[in-house]
Scaffold this active site. Structure first.
Site, PDB file in Angstrom:
ATOM      1  CG  HIS A   1      -1.855   1.289   1.768  1.00  0.00           C
ATOM      2  ND1 HIS A   1      -1.563   2.274   1.890  1.00  0.00           N
ATOM      3  CD2 HIS A   1      -2.955   1.837   0.716  1.00  0.00           C
ATOM      4  CE1 HIS A   1      -2.049   3.366   1.852  1.00  0.00           C
ATOM      5  NE2 HIS A   1      -3.300   2.624   1.401  1.00  0.00           N
TER       6      HIS A   1
ATOM      7  CB  CYS B   1      -0.708  -2.324 -17.176  1.00  0.00           C
ATOM      8  SG  CYS B   1      -1.203  -3.696 -16.465  1.00  0.00           S
TER       9      CYS B   1
END
Length: 808
Positions: A426, A757
């Site tokens: 995160h 990606c």
């Protein structure tokens, strides 16, 4: 007595009259005369010319005294400045008290009464002859007076307006910007008051003021008279409209943000000094927008017409700063000021920054580098969410790990250091989005870095991020966008946060290769979709009450989700329009979905959520079908109502070909039919089966985007979040390189777009070279990695071309 009148009516004034009536009033006259037929309303009014000011000073013979007051003193001495300025204002006030000027003003006011009604209230506004020009903004330097009624009060207001040429701030501004006090004169504009005290008012910019992005109209507004918005005394409502699609005929507000609108400025009983007063805004008004969508669109239309008109006159694009007001009596919208914008429009367009340390020092901890920046600051160790309130902007956040609850604080951090986590944790993801340097997985960071310690966090040296003791000097080099090579492979960006869209879009790029829907859901919605589709099934009373408050302004709870998601996705699509934006459908894992408001009762408990109920398997499943319908409704709104047909949709974690077909059929039922209006549907290539059956997947999808993180994890059988085996997670493994080769060649064999990606090409230049040599169509990385990736891919393509030429 002068040979001609000091009064000029708006209908008689053009932009070329700046030397006579100043920039503000010249602009109003231009709009009044030239754009009324196009629906731009400007209130009736007149100007007292700058000649009135100059003649008054000359007749009174006060110029020498003014020069003595305004020269040869330290203007940074606040007390002395106030004394000299007050004396100068007294001189001008007395000089403008002539009988002739009083007669002129009284006659003009009576004429205005004939047009607008007896006792008409007017606004008296300064208009400097050097004001509102492309090279300078005198906005706010001089005085304005609102709700002025009657000949006597108007005369008094005009005299005080003339005198305000020597406010403390105006004197300082002219000195600091090299303007001669006596080459600037003041005109006074007098215009009918728009009764926005009974409605709302605000400011419009024909660009995004933070980034300088030119393709949006930015509308702000609050209840009451507009001075509160202009002076920044309230937090206004904010709206964006996308110019290119508006010009194509689409009529949709791109995004909206509810401001607190703490006060409303209204008429007072008296006139002159006491003509207005501020009142607290009622709670019901704070909680609703001050404009309806139709009104926002009307203002956007006005703003685009004004910008176009000024651009034609200037012979170049001219972004505008416009003030508007809504009349609470007739319900109509008026433009009360327009001038060229002079701040954001002058910023250098898209340039890259490279960072380099200019000294070294003791290294306290090391970890994985996120981004390529350097920052210094005081350490603040945060052990849990309860300590976040002690964090100060500009400090270095040090923690074991972070969570979505921490993001408001993370946005203000100079840098982030965590003792746990990898490049996909995160903290790393958010740091990349924010452009904040971060060092993650820095073992012992919370013990070795004490609160208050000054450190330098450097991510400018490749994979290893370092935290140095003390503040070290570093250098930032800006690389103009035009100096970058443009490789054959498209270099795209990964993006999840709509707040960064306009900034990021101004960098050289070929679109968005990965727009993360879950970021928008988490940050801008925060509620589990099923809790909105089936609110009666929310088990937590506290969650139910919070959801009820969030959706209070929407007809149905589901409308909240659709509107917010459409705004977030639409903002990203608009920022990059007409370049492609590939949006990945929601890819939360069950534990992440459960943490959303109201989500706990809708998610199963799974031992391994990474391999569980996620991605494509959810979309047609009864446990989430209603939630997926909301996702589709939002995307259909973006494409069909907003006109952002550059949006492409990508299906994540699609395990089987049959599952892919079912998702495509489900999407079609919800208004997202493949090929309709050019819609392309891609699939994430992140499961070995996607590579093994690439030909079969190519039959039902328009393209592939390789998700290198999950594909590496599943190919090597490594849990990247397990610290004990994470060292085996390596995209450069020979088996992974073969998977990449098979994916790229398989997609190209089927004439399908193929991109990547994941962050592998940014972290490892050799992978970028490998993919470039395979002829991959696009490589998508975070904005911080654009420069390095663009350069590496260009060099790889050049080397491959040279080898090919040598082999012939």
């Amino acid at each position: 007595m002068p040979a001609q009148s000091y009064v000029r009516w708006f209908s008689d004034i053009r932009l070329s009259d700046v030397p006579e009536v100043g920039g503000k009033t010249a602009s109003l006259g231009e709009l009044y005369a030239m754009l009324a037929r196009e629906g731009v309303r400007v209130p009736e009014g007149f100007a007292l010319t700058a000649r009135a000011y100059r003649d008054a000073l000359a007749a009174a013979g006060i110029e020498d005294e003014l020069r003595r007051l305004l020269s040869g003193f330290d203007h940074h001495d606040v007390a002395l400045l106030a004394e000299r300025a007050a004396a100068a204002r007294r001189l001008v006030y007395e000089a403008t008290g002539t009988e002739y000027l009083h007669t002129e003003i009284a006659a003009a006011y009576r004429a205005l009464e004939e047009k607008c009604g007896a006792g008409v209230a007017v606004a008296v506004r300064s208009s400097a002859t050097a004001e509102d020009l492309p090279t300078a903004s005198f906005a706010g330097q001089h005085e304005s007076f609102l709700n002025v009624q009657g000949e006597s009060d108007l005369f008094e207001a005009c005299r005080r307006c003339f005198a305000s040429i020597f406010t403390d701030r105006a004197i300082v501004y002219r000195i600091d910007n090299g303007f001669d006090h006596f080459r600037v004169a003041l005109s006074v504009g007098v215009m009918k008051m728009v009764r926005s005290d009974l409605a709302s008012s605000g400011v419009i910019f024909t660009l995004d003021t933070e980034s300088g992005f030119r393709d949006v109209v930015f509308v702000t507004g609050s209840w009451g008279l507009g001075e509160n918005v202009v002076q920044g005394k309230v937090d206004p409502d904010e709206f964006y409209v996308h110019k290119p699609t508006f010009r194509q005929g689409y009529r949709a507000v791109l995004s909206r943000s509810l401001g607190r609108k703490q006060m409303r400025l209204v008429y007072a009983r008296g006139h002159g000094e006491a003509s207005t007063r501020n009142l607290p805004t009622r709670k019901t008004d704070r909680e609703r927008y001050c404009l309806a969508d139709g009104e926002v669109l009307e203002l956007a239309d006005n703003a685009i017409r004004i910008e176009d008109h000024y651009s034609r006159l200037a012979g170049r694009p001219t972004p505008m700063d416009i003030e508007w007001a809504k009349d609470g009596v007739d319900g109509k919208l008026y433009i009360v000021q327009a001038r060229p914008e002079t701040v954001a429009s002058r910023r250098e367009p898209g340039a890259f920054e490279t960072y380099a340390l200019k000294a070294s020092g003791p290294v306290l901890v090391t970890g994985r580098a996120v981004g390529e920046k350097i920052a210094s600051g005081k350490v603040r160790v945060v052990t849990d969410a309860h300590n976040l309130s002690s964090f100060l902007p500009g400090e270095v956040l040090v923690a074991e790990a972070t969570s979505p609850d921490w993001e408001p604080v993370m946005k203000t951090a100079a840098a982030i250091v965590t003792s746990r986590g990898g490049r996909t944790c995160h903290a790393a993801i958010v740091a990349r989005e924010l452009g904040v340097p971060a060092v993650v997985g820095a073992e012992g960071a919370t013990e070795r870095l004490a609160t208050g310690l000054l450190v330098t966090v450097s991510c400018a040296d490749g994979e290893v991020g370092k935290v140095y003791d003390g503040v070290l000097p570093f250098e930032i080099t800006r690389v103009p966008a035009g100096a970058l090579p443009r490789p054959r492979a498209k270099i795209m960006v990964n993006l999840g946060n709509p707040e960064l869209a306009y900034h990021t879009a101004m960098l050289p790029n070929d679109g968005v290769g990965l727009a993360r829907m879950e970021f928008i859901v988490n940050e801008h919605i925060g509620v589990h979709p099923m809790a909105l589709a089936c609110p009666e099934k929310v088990t937590s009373k506290k969650a139910f009450m919070t959801i009820t408050r969030l959706v209070r302004n929407y007809a149905r709870p589901t409308d909240f989700f659709v509107a917010k998601l459409a705004e977030g996705v639409g903002t990203i699509a608009a920022a990059f329009y007409p370049k492609p934006v590939i949006l990945r459908l929601s890819d939360f894992k069950t534990n992440e979905y459960a943490s959303l408001l109201g989500g706990a009762g809708f998610e199963p408990k799974e031992e391994n959520p990474m391999l569980g109920f996620r991605g494509a398997s959810r979309y047609a499943h009864p446990a989430y079908a209603a939630g997926f319908a909301l996702e589709c409704a939002a995307l259909a709104r973006v494409r069909n109502e907003m006109g952002l047909t550059n949006l492409r949709v990508m299906v994540p974690f699609c395990r089987r070909v049959a599952e892919g077909r079912e998702v495509i059929e489900t999407m079609a039922r919800h208004g997202l039919r493949r090929s309709d209006n050019g819609l392309e549907i891609y699939v994430m290539c992140e499961i070995p089966n996607n590579v093994i059956q690439v030909d079969a997947f190519a039959e039902i999808f328009d393209g592939f985007s390789i998700g290198s993180n999950d594909l590496t994890q599943l190919t090597l059988g490594v849990d990247r979040d397990s610290e004990i085996v994470a060292f085996d997670f390596d995209e450069r493994d020979a088996g992974m390189l073969e998977m990449l080769r098979l994916a790229v060649t398989g997609a190209k064999r089927n004439d399908r777009h193929v991109g990547i990606c994941g962050e592998a090409p940014a972290n490892y230049p050799e992978i970028a070279r490998f993919l470039a040599e395979l002829g991959i169509d696009s490589i998508s990385v975070n904005a911080a990695s654009l420069l390095r990736t663009t350069t590496v891919v260009h060099e790889a393509e050049q080397a491959a071309a040279a080898r090919s030429l040598a082999a012939q």
